[in-house]
Structures are given as structure tokens and as C-alpha cells.
Design an enzyme around this catalytic site. Structure first.
Site, PDB file in Angstrom:
ATOM      1  N   CYS A 186       0.745  -1.279   0.060  1.00  0.00           N
ATOM      2  CA  CYS A 186      -0.115  -0.338   0.265  1.00  0.00           C
ATOM      3  C   CYS A 186       0.242   1.138   0.421  1.00  0.00           C
ATOM      4  CB  CYS A 186      -1.377   0.199   1.228  1.00  0.00           C
ATOM      5  SG  CYS A 186      -2.392   0.803   1.178  1.00  0.00           S
TER       6      CYS A 186
ATOM      7  N   CYS B 121      -0.908   3.927   1.556  1.00  0.00           N
ATOM      8  CA  CYS B 121      -0.236   3.476   3.408  1.00  0.00           C
ATOM      9  C   CYS B 121       1.104   3.947   4.145  1.00  0.00           C
ATOM     10  CB  CYS B 121      -0.731   2.317   4.483  1.00  0.00           C
ATOM     11  SG  CYS B 121      -2.404   1.708   3.425  1.00  0.00           S
ATOM     12  N   ASP B 122       1.990   3.724   3.040  1.00  0.00           N
ATOM     13  CA  ASP B 122       3.186   3.264   4.071  1.00  0.00           C
ATOM     14  C   ASP B 122       4.631   3.935   2.870  1.00  0.00           C
ATOM     15  OD1 ASP B 122       2.148   1.606   5.934  1.00  0.00           O
ATOM     16  OD2 ASP B 122       2.813   0.099   4.505  1.00  0.00           O
TER      17      ASP B 122
END
Ligand code: NAP
Length: 308
Positions: free
Chosen positions: A134, A137-138
Site C-alpha cells: 500500500c 498507507c506506507d
């Protein structure tokens, strides 16, 4: 045992569309969702090809709108548990969710997909320790650092475009010379100074114990290997079905995706499938929504026939 007219498994775009249509048909239904509504939308930065949104729409914004659309319907019971048993005996469908048995006259499976893994030693251990599925997200963990992305489809290329805005350099590693991704995305990618395309290249090992420290890459044309020192690897090599426990005689393709007809009917009467979990070629938010609406319509017709 609680009984519902219909049970929808999954709350991604397909599951939400199915639930919405069934609720509007006046059905008493339950919706089993492991996480918040949205499915993979929650891990998608932006959707540019959703009709009606010419400027694009952020994944989380569309997910929030899906959740909001369900709110007014008090004939939808939300179950925040995984389905761990699913038994079909003739017209009866019994399912176990969070230790409680429920029954439904019709079931729509819309449980979606999950990211496929490379299958390398250490991969599982380093997930969340430098390896991610992701970018949204990261990505920020690797601000101004080099990272690698692996895959040659739309996901890999789109996520590379997103990461290139945050990190210092993206090495996009793909096992073939030809990419599957849409030409529009590829031409944008080629214009970026901080992206290197590493085609006909595979990752043969992942290094690091507590944290990813680097990759060994093999050039498939030359047969040579090199070590690439970096702390972030984003894997986008396709999806596999995210299936809860399914009835053993439900027909699935070789990849485990559920086979349906064009009306989303499976081989089991009263059991329907919609969205990415279905065996099909085009997996898009817009096709998932269409599947969900079609499945709801078919389930409604089935229930009408059952009740004469
Ligand atoms: P995909 O299209 O299935 O592509 C997966 C890529 O990973 C392929 O290039 C494949 O290589 C490679 N791959 C598979 N297994 C591998 C392995 N073990 N090692 C190295 N590489 C491997 O998957 P996706 O990109 O996630 O897309 C999935 C679906 O979602 C597609 O239908 C796609 O169009 C759709 N999608 C659409 C959008 C959009 O329209 N904006 C965005 C994202 C996803 P090969 O090419 O050699 O097989």
C-alpha cells in the site's frame, strides 16, 4: 438462529451496491464486513476513471461516500465479523459469524481480493518492515529515500506515479519487457526523472532480518545479478481471491475466483457473487458496482420465486 432474506459478504463497492439495492427492494438483510466499508478503495490513492468524477476521486473519499449511502437504511444489519462456516443444504444457507449461526434465503459473496505475494523466503517476515502492498498507507515512511516497486500492471504503475512524488527514486521492477499497464500511465511514468524501469528483471532474494535492507535482482536477458540497497519494497503483482470459507461445491476457476453467469448467479441456487471475487477479466470499481446491483436484482428475483 436469526434469519435474513439476504446476506451480503463484504463491504467493498460490490457489497455496498448489492446491499443498497436490496435495502431499497425492502429486503431484511445483513451485511458481514471485516473492516470499514470500502474494501481496497481504502488502500487506493486516487481513482481517475470513475465516471462522473472528471477530476478523479480519492479512494478514501469514495469509501466514505459508500458508507454514508448505507446509513439511512434501517433494514440492513451490520455484522463486524468474519464468516467462518458457510453451509448450503438445498434452499437453506447457514453461516457462522463471530460464533453465532445465522441463516439467509439468499447470499451474495462480494469478499473481493487480496494482494498476491512474490513467494520469496523472508517476504512474510519483512511485511510491514519495509515490504508493503500500500503506497498510500506506507509511502511517507520512505520520504526522500529510494524504494522499489515490483509488477507490470496498472497497480504497480499507478502506485509508482504516487510514490515518485514522495520518495527520492523508484526502481520499477518487472519480469517482462512489455508492461500490462495502460499506455496513458506508462507515458506519464517515462516522463519522470526519478523513476527507472527495470524490465526483464526479477527479485531473487530479500535481505534483512528486522528490516528490509536490500534486494538481489537478476537480469533475465544477461543472466547477471546485482544487489540493490534500499529499505522499501512495494509489491503489486496481482491479486488472489479473499474468500471466506465457501461451500465446497461452489464452482470456482483455477485461480479460485467464483464462476457466475451474466446475472451473477453461481451454480448453487440462491448464492450469487459480485465484484473482484468473481471470475472475470475486468476488475474495476465501476464493474464491481455494476456486479453488485445485478446480483441484488437476481437475488430479489430468486426470493420472489421462492415465496411464490
Ligand atoms: P495484474 O494486472 O494482474 O498485473 C500483475 C503484474 O504482476 C503483471 O505485470 C505480472 O507480470 C506481474 N506478476 C505476477 N506475478 C508475479 C511474480 N510472482 N513475480 C513478478 N511479477 C509478477 O494486477 P494489477 O496491476 O494489480 O491489476 C489488477 C486488476 O485491477 C487489473 O484488471 C487492472 O486493470 C485493475 N486495475 C485498474 C486500475 C485502473 O484502471 N486505474 C488500477 C489498478 C488496477 P506479467 O505481466 O508478466 O504477467
Amino acid at each position: 438462529m436469526k434469519h435474513y432474506d439476504a446476506l451480503v459478504i463484504g463491504a467493498g463497492p460490490a457489497g455496498v451496491a448489492a446491499a443498497l439495492y436490496l435495502a431499497r427492494f425492502g429486503m431484511r438483510l445483513a451485511m458481514a464486513e471485516k473492516l470499514a466499508p470500502g474494501g481496497l478503495l481504502l488502500q487506493t490513492f486516487e481513482i481517475e476513471n470513475y465516471p462522473g468524477f472528471p477530476q478523479g476521486v480519492k479512494g478514501y473519499e469514495l469509501a466514505d461516500s459508500l458508507a454514508a449511502h448505507l446509513e439511512p437504511y434501517d433494514n440492513i444489519t451490520r455484522i463486524h465479523d468474519e464468516i467462518t462456516e458457510f453451509i448450503v443444504e438445498g434452499d437453506s444457507k447457514r453461516l457462522l459469524a463471530g460464533g453465532e449461526w445465522i441463516s439467509a434465503s439468499a447470499v451474495i459473496i462480494a469478499s473481493g481480493v487480496q494482494y498476491r505475494k512474490l513467494g520469496l523466503p523472508n517476504e512474510e517476515k519483512l511485511l510491514g518492515r519495509g515490504i508493503s502492498h500500500c503506497a498510500l498507507c506506507d509511502g511517507n515512511f520512505f520520504k526522500d529515500q529510494p524504494v522499489a516497486v515490483v509488477g507490470g500492471g496498472n497497480s504497480a504503475v499507478e502506485e509508482t506515479l504516487h510514490l515518485a512524488k514522495i520518495v527520492s527514486h523508484v526502481h520499477l521492477i518487472h519480469r517482462r519487457d512489455e508492461f500490462r499497464a495502460a499506455p496513458l500511465y506508462l507515458s506519464r511514468l517515462k516522463a519522470l526523472p526519478n523513476v527507472s524501469l527495470r524490465s526483464s528483471t526479477v527479485i531473487t532474494s530479500l535481505h534483512g532480518e528486522q528490516q528490509l535492507e536490500g534486494l538481489t535482482l537478476k537480469d533475465l536477458h544477461k543472466g547477471t545479478e546485482e544487489f540493490l540497497s534500499l529499505n522499501g519494497l512495494f509489491i503489486f503483482v496481482g491479486f488472489e481471491p479473499a474468500a471466506p470459507v465457501l461451500p465446497p461445491d461452489l464452482k470456482r476457476d483455477r485461480g479460485g475466483f467464483i464462476e457466475t453467469d451474466t446475472e451473477m448467479r453461481t451454480n448453487l441456487p440462491g448464492v450469487f457473487a459480485a465484484g473482484d471475487i468473481r471470475s472475470k477479466l475486468c476488475r474495476q470499481v465501476v464493474t464491481a458496482v455494476g456486479d453488485g446491483a445485478t446480483a441484488a436484482n437476481s437475488a430479489y428475483t430468486y426470493l420472489e420465486q421462492q415465496h411464490g
